[in-house]
Design an enzyme around this catalytic site. Structure first.
Site, PDB file in Angstrom:
ATOM      1  N   ASP A   1       0.872  -1.161   0.000  1.00  0.00           N
ATOM      2  CA  ASP A   1       0.000   0.000   0.000  1.00  0.00           C
ATOM      3  C   ASP A   1       0.925   1.232   0.000  1.00  0.00           C
ATOM      4  OD1 ASP A   1      -2.357   1.596   0.452  1.00  0.00           O
ATOM      5  OD2 ASP A   1      -1.705   1.781   2.529  1.00  0.00           O
ATOM      6  N   LEU A   2       0.392   2.384  -0.385  1.00  0.00           N
ATOM      7  CA  LEU A   2       1.246   3.586  -0.441  1.00  0.00           C
ATOM      8  C   LEU A   2       1.068   4.462   0.816  1.00  0.00           C
ATOM      9  CD1 LEU A   2       3.120   5.520  -2.084  1.00  0.00           C
ATOM     10  CD2 LEU A   2       1.038   6.522  -3.028  1.00  0.00           C
ATOM     11  N   ASP A   3      -0.165   5.027   0.932  1.00  0.00           N
ATOM     12  CA  ASP A   3      -0.422   5.998   2.007  1.00  0.00           C
ATOM     13  C   ASP A   3      -0.331   5.322   3.383  1.00  0.00           C
ATOM     14  OD1 ASP A   3      -1.089   8.161   0.222  1.00  0.00           O
ATOM     15  OD2 ASP A   3      -3.003   7.190  -0.146  1.00  0.00           O
TER      16      ASP A   3
ATOM     17  N   THR B   1       1.442  10.084   3.889  1.00  0.00           N
ATOM     18  CA  THR B   1       0.361  10.895   3.319  1.00  0.00           C
ATOM     19  C   THR B   1      -0.973  10.658   4.027  1.00  0.00           C
ATOM     20  OG1 THR B   1       0.435   9.191   1.650  1.00  0.00           O
ATOM     21  CG2 THR B   1       1.162  11.378   0.975  1.00  0.00           C
TER      22      THR B   1
ATOM     23  N   LYS C   1      -9.303   5.103   5.845  1.00  0.00           N
ATOM     24  CA  LYS C   1      -8.011   4.602   5.357  1.00  0.00           C
ATOM     25  C   LYS C   1      -8.205   3.457   4.362  1.00  0.00           C
ATOM     26  CE  LYS C   1      -4.951   5.949   9.104  1.00  0.00           C
ATOM     27  NZ  LYS C   1      -4.113   5.474  10.234  1.00  0.00           N
ATOM     28  N   GLY C   2      -7.531   3.558   3.245  1.00  0.00           N
ATOM     29  CA  GLY C   2      -7.591   2.501   2.232  1.00  0.00           C
ATOM     30  C   GLY C   2      -8.813   2.593   1.325  1.00  0.00           C
TER      31      GLY C   2
ATOM     32  N   ARG D   1     -11.543   7.857  -2.802  1.00  0.00           N
ATOM     33  CA  ARG D   1     -11.849   9.259  -2.473  1.00  0.00           C
ATOM     34  C   ARG D   1     -13.352   9.480  -2.302  1.00  0.00           C
ATOM     35  NH1 ARG D   1      -9.640  13.124  -6.834  1.00  0.00           N
ATOM     36  NH2 ARG D   1      -7.858  11.767  -6.450  1.00  0.00           N
TER      37      ARG D   1
ATOM     38  N   SER E   1      -2.570   0.469  -4.366  1.00  0.00           N
ATOM     39  CA  SER E   1      -3.103   1.640  -3.661  1.00  0.00           C
ATOM     40  C   SER E   1      -4.437   2.080  -4.250  1.00  0.00           C
ATOM     41  CB  SER E   1      -2.093   2.792  -3.782  1.00  0.00           C
ATOM     42  OG  SER E   1      -2.676   4.007  -3.361  1.00  0.00           O
ATOM     43  N   ALA E   2      -5.308   2.591  -3.400  1.00  0.00           N
ATOM     44  CA  ALA E   2      -6.598   3.127  -3.864  1.00  0.00           C
ATOM     45  C   ALA E   2      -6.439   4.539  -4.435  1.00  0.00           C
ATOM     46  CB  ALA E   2      -7.575   3.171  -2.700  1.00  0.00           C
TER      47      ALA E   2
ATOM     48  N   ASN F   1      -3.597   9.536  -6.940  1.00  0.00           N
ATOM     49  CA  ASN F   1      -2.399  10.389  -6.945  1.00  0.00           C
ATOM     50  C   ASN F   1      -1.116   9.574  -6.784  1.00  0.00           C
ATOM     51  OD1 ASN F   1      -3.716  13.080  -6.947  1.00  0.00           O
ATOM     52  ND2 ASN F   1      -4.564  12.401  -4.997  1.00  0.00           N
TER      53      ASN F   1
ATOM     54  N   LYS G   1     -10.820  -1.517  -1.635  1.00  0.00           N
ATOM     55  CA  LYS G   1     -10.524  -2.402  -0.509  1.00  0.00           C
ATOM     56  C   LYS G   1     -11.691  -2.257   0.475  1.00  0.00           C
ATOM     57  CE  LYS G   1      -5.650  -1.170  -1.024  1.00  0.00           C
ATOM     58  NZ  LYS G   1      -4.526  -0.362  -0.477  1.00  0.00           N
TER      59      LYS G   1
ATOM     60  N   GLU H   1       0.234  -3.229   4.685  1.00  0.00           N
ATOM     61  CA  GLU H   1      -0.934  -2.356   4.770  1.00  0.00           C
ATOM     62  C   GLU H   1      -1.048  -1.651   6.116  1.00  0.00           C
ATOM     63  OE1 GLU H   1      -3.565  -0.938   3.728  1.00  0.00           O
ATOM     64  OE2 GLU H   1      -3.810  -1.675   1.703  1.00  0.00           O
ATOM     65  N   ASP H   2      -1.506  -0.402   6.094  1.00  0.00           N
ATOM     66  CA  ASP H   2      -1.780   0.295   7.360  1.00  0.00           C
ATOM     67  C   ASP H   2      -3.285   0.395   7.636  1.00  0.00           C
ATOM     68  OD1 ASP H   2      -2.327   2.203   5.315  1.00  0.00           O
ATOM     69  OD2 ASP H   2      -2.152   3.817   6.789  1.00  0.00           O
TER      70      ASP H   2
END
Ligand code: BG6
Ligand code: MG
Length: 234
Positions: free
Chosen positions: A17-19, A25, A53-54, A57, A122-123, A126, A153, A177-178
């Site tokens: 995952d990214l964020d 972020t 989270k995850g 938008r 990532s969802a 960006n 997710k 994953e966070d």
């Protein structure tokens, strides 16, 4: 070459995952949503933020509106989602390569040195902007982001697409994953998972750690080995 542990799991790829895993972020998403909530006249807490989270938008906005007890038409929702993204990008576009979370760059490099496939799951729409700003795009073999998938997710689509692009089977993948929804997506994908953050929130993961700085491929394999009898996918 792949990395095999002594039990049943053969590790071939890591999906990140990214964020909140590669870069902080998650904090900027929270601050931007909090500003939108303030404008709408209610308080949005860090605890509320866990639910976003995850999540995509537009789904995040819907959850935010549910928390505030507000109902809006689709056009207003689109405008608010755009506004949140502009607020978010004000923080994101200032990011520099040294904002990669501690240990993330090193762990990605360690994966590469061990010939593991490396994917982003990532969802975020960006994601490529962020990877470019951090100068780590080249470390990924496959990038699956919010522009490539339609199901959010905890649906496993993002990770299953990642495994497919990397040419590996789901059971040979580990997800980092966070978000609770992200761990659930990994489980639904029949993948192993490492939670990054709070064990209370991420308890369904195979194991939880505070960040990639605590891990190497070697320690990852050792931990999965210990866990695989208990939590291995079918
Ligand atoms: C996820 C974040 O990675 O991306 C969510 O955890 C966010 O909080 C989602 O809503 C979508 O991000 P973006 O950048 O497309 O608004
Ligand atoms: Mg995240």
């Amino acid at each position: 070459m792949t990395v095999e542990n002594t039990n049943s799991m053969m590790l071939k790829a890591c999906l990140f995952d990214l964020d909140g895993v590669i870069v902080d972020t998650a904090r900027y998403h929270f601050v931007a949503w909090r500003e939108i909530a303030e404008e709408l006249g209610f308080v949005f807490t860090e605890e509320d933020n866990e639910k976003l989270k995850g999540v995509s938008r537009i789904r995040s906005l819907e959850i935010l509106l549910e928390i505030g007890g507000i109902s809006l038409d689709d056009e207003s929702k689109t405008l608010l989602a755009q506004k949140k993204n502009s607020l978010y990008l004000q923080y994101v576009l200032k990011m520099r390569p040294d904002e990669v979370l501690p240990g993330a760059r090193e762990f990605l490099t360690d994966c590469r040195n061990n010939n593991l496939g490396i994917g982003l799951g990532s969802a975020s729409k960006n994601a490529t902007t962020i990877l470019n700003l951090l100068q780590i795009t080249h470390l990924f073999d496959a990038i699956i982001d919010g522009n490539k998938v339609t199901k959010a997710k905890p649906d496993p689509e993002v990770f299953l697409t990642g495994a497919r692009e990397l040419g590996v089977l789901p059971q040979n993948c580990v997800v980092f994953e966070d978000a609770k929804a992200g761990i659930e997506a990994a489980i639904a994908a029949n993948m192993f998972s490492v939670g990054i953050g709070d064990p209370v929130i991420l308890g369904k993961a195979n194991f939880v750690t505070s960040g990639l700085k605590n891990l190497s491929v070697k320690t990852l394999i050792a931990k999965l080995e210990r866990q695989s009898n208990r939590n291995a996918p079918a």
